[in-house]
Design a protein around this motif. Structure first.
Motif, PDB file in Angstrom:
ATOM      1  N   PRO B 257      39.891  52.440  64.364  1.00 39.69           N
ATOM      2  CA  PRO B 257      40.911  51.703  65.119  1.00 39.69           C
ATOM      3  C   PRO B 257      41.002  50.234  64.738  1.00 39.69           C
ATOM      4  O   PRO B 257      42.016  49.598  64.955  1.00 39.69           O
ATOM      5  CB  PRO B 257      40.451  51.855  66.579  1.00 39.69           C
ATOM      6  N   LEU B 258      39.953  49.707  64.144  1.00 34.97           N
ATOM      7  CA  LEU B 258      40.001  48.308  63.747  1.00 34.97           C
ATOM      8  C   LEU B 258      41.025  48.065  62.661  1.00 34.97           C
ATOM      9  O   LEU B 258      41.565  46.994  62.495  1.00 34.97           O
ATOM     10  CB  LEU B 258      38.629  47.862  63.223  1.00 34.97           C
ATOM     11  N   TYR B 259      41.252  49.096  61.853  1.00 26.52           N
ATOM     12  CA  TYR B 259      42.126  48.908  60.708  1.00 26.52           C
ATOM     13  C   TYR B 259      43.465  49.589  60.878  1.00 26.52           C
ATOM     14  O   TYR B 259      44.147  49.859  59.901  1.00 26.52           O
ATOM     15  CB  TYR B 259      41.445  49.470  59.451  1.00 26.52           C
ATOM     16  N   LYS B 260      43.836  49.907  62.088  1.00 30.85           N
ATOM     17  CA  LYS B 260      44.995  50.789  62.216  1.00 30.85           C
ATOM     18  C   LYS B 260      46.290  50.166  61.736  1.00 30.85           C
ATOM     19  O   LYS B 260      47.225  50.866  61.397  1.00 30.85           O
ATOM     20  CB  LYS B 260      45.141  51.250  63.661  1.00 30.85           C
ATOM     21  N   ASP B 261      46.347  48.848  61.678  1.00 34.78           N
ATOM     22  CA  ASP B 261      47.609  48.238  61.236  1.00 34.78           C
ATOM     23  C   ASP B 261      47.734  48.151  59.726  1.00 34.78           C
ATOM     24  O   ASP B 261      48.788  47.807  59.224  1.00 34.78           O
ATOM     25  CB  ASP B 261      47.703  46.806  61.776  1.00 34.78           C
ATOM     26  N   TYR B 262      46.657  48.403  59.045  1.00 36.48           N
ATOM     27  CA  TYR B 262      46.656  48.128  57.606  1.00 36.48           C
ATOM     28  C   TYR B 262      46.441  49.378  56.769  1.00 36.48           C
ATOM     29  O   TYR B 262      45.936  50.381  57.254  1.00 36.48           O
ATOM     30  CB  TYR B 262      45.554  47.115  57.262  1.00 36.48           C
ATOM     31  N   HIS B 263      46.809  49.264  55.513  1.00 39.07           N
ATOM     32  CA  HIS B 263      46.602  50.386  54.606  1.00 39.07           C
ATOM     33  C   HIS B 263      45.442  50.171  53.673  1.00 39.07           C
ATOM     34  O   HIS B 263      45.062  51.071  52.952  1.00 39.07           O
ATOM     35  CB  HIS B 263      47.867  50.614  53.756  1.00 39.07           C
ATOM     36  N   GLY B 264      44.925  48.987  53.647  1.00 39.10           N
ATOM     37  CA  GLY B 264      43.818  48.774  52.728  1.00 39.10           C
ATOM     38  C   GLY B 264      43.383  47.322  52.724  1.00 39.10           C
ATOM     39  O   GLY B 264      43.978  46.465  53.381  1.00 39.10           O
ATOM     40  N   LEU B 265      42.359  47.053  51.974  1.00 35.53           N
ATOM     41  CA  LEU B 265      41.815  45.703  51.899  1.00 35.53           C
ATOM     42  C   LEU B 265      41.996  45.128  50.507  1.00 35.53           C
ATOM     43  O   LEU B 265      42.036  45.859  49.526  1.00 35.53           O
ATOM     44  CB  LEU B 265      40.310  45.715  52.206  1.00 35.53           C
ATOM     45  N   VAL B 266      42.099  43.809  50.494  1.00 35.56           N
ATOM     46  CA  VAL B 266      42.189  43.111  49.217  1.00 35.56           C
ATOM     47  C   VAL B 266      40.922  42.295  49.056  1.00 35.56           C
ATOM     48  O   VAL B 266      40.613  41.455  49.879  1.00 35.56           O
ATOM     49  CB  VAL B 266      43.406  42.153  49.207  1.00 35.56           C
ATOM     50  N   HIS B 267      40.186  42.568  48.011  1.00 33.08           N
ATOM     51  CA  HIS B 267      38.973  41.794  47.751  1.00 33.08           C
ATOM     52  C   HIS B 267      39.253  40.840  46.611  1.00 33.08           C
ATOM     53  O   HIS B 267      39.573  41.267  45.511  1.00 33.08           O
ATOM     54  CB  HIS B 267      37.826  42.721  47.319  1.00 33.08           C
ATOM     55  N   VAL B 268      39.119  39.555  46.888  1.00 31.04           N
ATOM     56  CA  VAL B 268      39.304  38.592  45.811  1.00 31.04           C
ATOM     57  C   VAL B 268      37.922  38.245  45.280  1.00 31.04           C
ATOM     58  O   VAL B 268      37.143  37.568  45.936  1.00 31.04           O
ATOM     59  CB  VAL B 268      40.005  37.320  46.328  1.00 31.04           C
ATOM     60  N   HIS B 269      37.622  38.748  44.111  1.00 28.81           N
ATOM     61  CA  HIS B 269      36.270  38.534  43.585  1.00 28.81           C
ATOM     62  C   HIS B 269      36.148  37.228  42.831  1.00 28.81           C
ATOM     63  O   HIS B 269      35.075  36.665  42.711  1.00 28.81           O
ATOM     64  CB  HIS B 269      35.875  39.677  42.650  1.00 28.81           C
ATOM     65  N   GLN B 270      37.237  36.782  42.286  1.00 31.32           N
ATOM     66  CA  GLN B 270      37.165  35.569  41.472  1.00 31.32           C
ATOM     67  C   GLN B 270      38.529  34.922  41.394  1.00 31.32           C
ATOM     68  O   GLN B 270      39.534  35.612  41.297  1.00 31.32           O
ATOM     69  CB  GLN B 270      36.712  35.937  40.062  1.00 31.32           C
ATOM     70  N   ILE B 271      38.522  33.580  41.454  1.00 34.68           N
ATOM     71  CA  ILE B 271      39.784  32.881  41.249  1.00 34.68           C
ATOM     72  C   ILE B 271      39.593  31.897  40.106  1.00 34.68           C
ATOM     73  O   ILE B 271      38.469  31.503  39.820  1.00 34.68           O
ATOM     74  CB  ILE B 271      40.243  32.131  42.516  1.00 34.68           C
ATOM     75  N   PRO B 272      40.681  31.494  39.472  1.00 34.59           N
ATOM     76  CA  PRO B 272      40.497  30.701  38.250  1.00 34.59           C
ATOM     77  C   PRO B 272      40.049  29.281  38.545  1.00 34.59           C
ATOM     78  O   PRO B 272      40.433  28.674  39.523  1.00 34.59           O
ATOM     79  CB  PRO B 272      41.895  30.699  37.621  1.00 34.59           C
ATOM     80  N   ARG B 273      39.203  28.803  37.691  1.00 35.02           N
ATOM     81  CA  ARG B 273      38.779  27.402  37.738  1.00 35.02           C
ATOM     82  C   ARG B 273      39.135  26.852  36.370  1.00 35.02           C
ATOM     83  O   ARG B 273      38.317  26.813  35.466  1.00 35.02           O
ATOM     84  CB  ARG B 273      37.271  27.345  37.982  1.00 35.02           C
ATOM     85  N   LEU B 274      40.396  26.471  36.229  1.00 36.05           N
ATOM     86  CA  LEU B 274      40.878  26.058  34.914  1.00 36.05           C
ATOM     87  C   LEU B 274      41.276  24.607  34.928  1.00 36.05           C
ATOM     88  O   LEU B 274      41.954  24.157  35.827  1.00 36.05           O
ATOM     89  CB  LEU B 274      42.110  26.891  34.537  1.00 36.05           C
ATOM     90  N   ASN B 275      40.859  23.890  33.884  1.00 36.90           N
ATOM     91  CA  ASN B 275      41.257  22.496  33.714  1.00 36.90           C
ATOM     92  C   ASN B 275      40.815  21.616  34.863  1.00 36.90           C
ATOM     93  O   ASN B 275      41.409  20.587  35.120  1.00 36.90           O
ATOM     94  CB  ASN B 275      42.784  22.375  33.571  1.00 36.90           C
ATOM     95  N   SER B 276      39.778  22.022  35.548  1.00 38.99           N
ATOM     96  CA  SER B 276      39.347  21.209  36.673  1.00 38.99           C
ATOM     97  C   SER B 276      37.934  21.593  37.058  1.00 38.99           C
ATOM     98  O   SER B 276      37.479  22.693  36.760  1.00 38.99           O
ATOM     99  CB  SER B 276      40.288  21.455  37.843  1.00 38.99           C
ATOM    100  N   LEU B 277      37.259  20.696  37.749  1.00 44.36           N
ATOM    101  CA  LEU B 277      35.919  21.036  38.217  1.00 44.36           C
ATOM    102  C   LEU B 277      36.000  21.938  39.430  1.00 44.36           C
ATOM    103  O   LEU B 277      35.120  22.733  39.700  1.00 44.36           O
ATOM    104  CB  LEU B 277      35.161  19.758  38.629  1.00 44.36           C
TER     105      LEU B 277
END
Lengths: 247, 342
Positions: B257-277
């Motif tokens: 019931p906790l997830y009844k509104d959704y169809h799935g989860l999105v896991h963001v494992h990594q985001i870009p660290r480009l041209n910056s610290l």
């Protein structure tokens, strides 16, 4: 002088340490050979400019020798046939032999007449990529060993290498290389993500391990732990639990 | 390099893939689509139609209106510290306009599809490798794909090699189900694959090609089939963005019931660290997706408060499981495995 520093990251990105060492050694006037396997030259250049150093200028005056792995592999794969007398440093991609890479490093850092740089430095970002490209762990350890002998002992320079590691990692080859390098390092800078998860104000913690046990029998390694927050132009370090957000 | 881990039945990652391509068409970018599973022309016919601004605004507007009617709130008596926090925004508001929105129930019109240059690579129709082409012991399917991409990049001038070309365009590359058995790679079927380096070598060269040209690439991979986790770790290292889609179909979460509104989860494992610290980290790590009749949305996952009188053991474990999910963070910053115990 003659030190081997290992940069290690777990659960987070330790590349800020690479940027730091690069600008640090260039500002100190050392000759740097940078084996940049993971990112393009412009990425490092842009960050270095924020830190106050111009990589392009350093390259012009011969202070920086930059091996851009991503670009060289394209030349190797799609370019013309290489000359037999000049094996490419990335030749290990087809032969799994890192000797050509070592020769490249040695030649770049051997002082030439007229050079007035203080001490050579080898910087590698990052070593774990070599495994993805087909090198065997033993070959990698041999490569590092040769580099140490040549750069640290013969040329009295420093070597700084970045590796990734993970707790419960299933990448046994990587763990083997990392553990072995840890045993042989003079200084280990270990950037870790916080065990409690993501936090906006504290990006991670850094463990500084000075391997005094290598220098004298019976000495214990000195371990210091700080937490850090990365900003646009610098990184602030503070004692654990004393982040600016909390105080 | 956007790396997407497919959900078990590939339904939602396929949708994400088509969104990427459709956005390219609407922005006027050239497209390159590679697949070993479906013929690219079929993929092209299935792209969602872009929603006109007012239509989407109206949909979102309806929802927002419903929420606003409960807007006036009594001041909180017990949890008064939370009074000052901004109200939880589940979906992006209409003022943050980045990209376009699409109607999943309609197909993109053929005229719009034809408006950009479309390059395709269907593995089973490609000629075999030219002899003498270097492959570095890479799987021949991957090697051919690399050669094809490189040829398009240099011929069409995406790498700036043609100074005559005044208008510089972006190339969007989409590669479907890389690593699956259809590409000739056995990492998805065996614990000790014959060549564990093919995929990573391919990604490294692809990364080089992307850095050298004006292009962006999305790859979907059936990660749940790859037995050797070391490969996934190395692949994560070589990609800029890694996103995993976990659908609830067929798992016990479907009926939770906790997830009844959704169809799935999105896991963001990594985001870009480009041209910056630093990298651009959002405030929240917990994202879920749902597929409504017309829209596919990704929203912040917020669990409803547990208001039942009797909190049984079973649901407590569920909560603990979800809490564990909530505390897992993003690889670029920090991942915590232990959830906070209250």
């Amino acid at each position: 002088q003659g030190k081997f520093t290992l940069l290690r990251d777990t659960r987070t990105d330790g590349s800020f340490l690479v940027h730091h060492f690069l600008s640090f050694y260039l500002r100190a006037g050392c000759k740097v050979c940078f084996v940049a396997l993971l990112q393009s030259f412009s990425h490092y250049n842009i960050v270095a400019q924020k830190l106050g150093v111009s990589l392009a200028a350093a390259k012009e005056r011969g202070q920086l020798v930059f091996l851009e792995g991503l670009k060289s592999c394209l030349d190797l794969l799609f370019g013309e046939e290489e000359q037999p007398g000049q094996p490419s440093p990335l030749g290990f991609l087809s032969t799994s032999d890192l000797r050509a890479l070592f020769d490249f490093v040695r030649v770049s850092l051997t002082p030439v007449d007229g050079d007035s740089w203080k001490g050579p430095v080898l910087l590698v970002d990052d070593l774990s990529v070599l495994l993805s490209l087909g090198a065997s762990p033993v070959a990698m350890l041999d490569f590092i060993h040769y580099c140490r002998v040549s750069v640290c002992c013969q040329l009295k320079g420093n070597v700084v290498v970045l590796v990734h590691s993970n707790e419960d990692s299933e990448d046994e080859e990587n763990e083997l290389v990392v553990t072995s390098l840890c045993h042989h390092s003079d200084l280990i800078l270990w950037a870790e993500g916080l065990a409690t998860g993501f936090c906006k104000d504290v990006h991670g913690q850094i463990k500084i391990i000075k391997r005094l046990s290598l220098q004298q029998a019976g000495e214990q390694d000195l371990i210091q732990i700080y937490q850090y927050k990365i900003q646009d132009r610098n990184v602030t370090f503070f004692a654990r639990g004393l982040s600016a957000a909390v105080l | 390099l956007v790396f997407t881990e497919e959900d078990k039945y590939g339904l939602y990652s396929n949708l994400l893939f088509k969104y990427f391509l459709a956005e390219g068409i609407v922005c006027g970018h050239d497209l390159f689509v590679a697949s070993a599973k479906e013929h690219p022309d079929n993929i092209r016919k299935e792209l969602p139609a872009p929603l006109l601004d007012d239509a989407y605004g109206k949909e979102l507007g309806d929802e927002a209106a419903a929420a606003k009617s409960e807007d006036f709130q009594d001041s909180m008596k017990i949890a008064w510290r939370y009074q000052n926090l901004p109200k939880m925004e589940a979906s992006p508001t209409t003022h943050t306009k980045f990209g376009h929105y699409y109607d999943v129930s309609k197909k993109m019109s053929p005229e719009l599809c034809q408006s950009v240059k479309w390059h395709s690579f269907y593995l089973h129709e490609e000629l075999s490798l030219e002899p003498g082409m270097k492959t570095w012991n890479m799987n021949s399917g991957y090697a051919r794909l690399l050669q094809s991409i490189q040829r398009i990049i240099s011929q069409e001038g995406f790498d700036g090699s043609d100074p005559q070309k005044k208008q510089r365009n972006v190339l969007r590359i989409g590669i479907q189900s890389l690593g699956s058995i259809l590409w000739g790679d056995d990492i998805c079927c065996s614990d000790t694959p014959e060549d564990i380096h093919s995929l990573t070598k391919f990604l490294y060269v692809l990364r080089g090609l992307l850095r050298k040209s004006l292009s962006a690439c999305i790859i979907t991979v059936p990660a749940h089939l790859i037995q050797n986790k070391a490969i996934m770790e190395r692949v994560t290292n070589l990609s800029d963005v890694v996103v995993g889609l976990e659908s609830f179909i067929g798992s016990e979460r479907e009926t939770n019931p906790l997830y009844k509104d959704y169809h799935g989860l999105v896991h963001v494992h990594q985001i870009p660290r480009l041209n910056s610290l630093i990298c651009d980290v959002s405030d929240t790590k917990d994202l879920a997706f749902r597929l409504k009749r017309k829209l596919f949305t990704i929203e912040r996952l917020h669990l409803p408060p547990d208001l039942s009188d009797t909190v049984s053991r079973a649901s407590k474990q569920d909560l603990a499981g979800s809490a564990k999910l909530l505390s897992s963070g993003c690889g670029a910053m920090a991942i915590g495995k232990k959830h906070l115990d209250f």
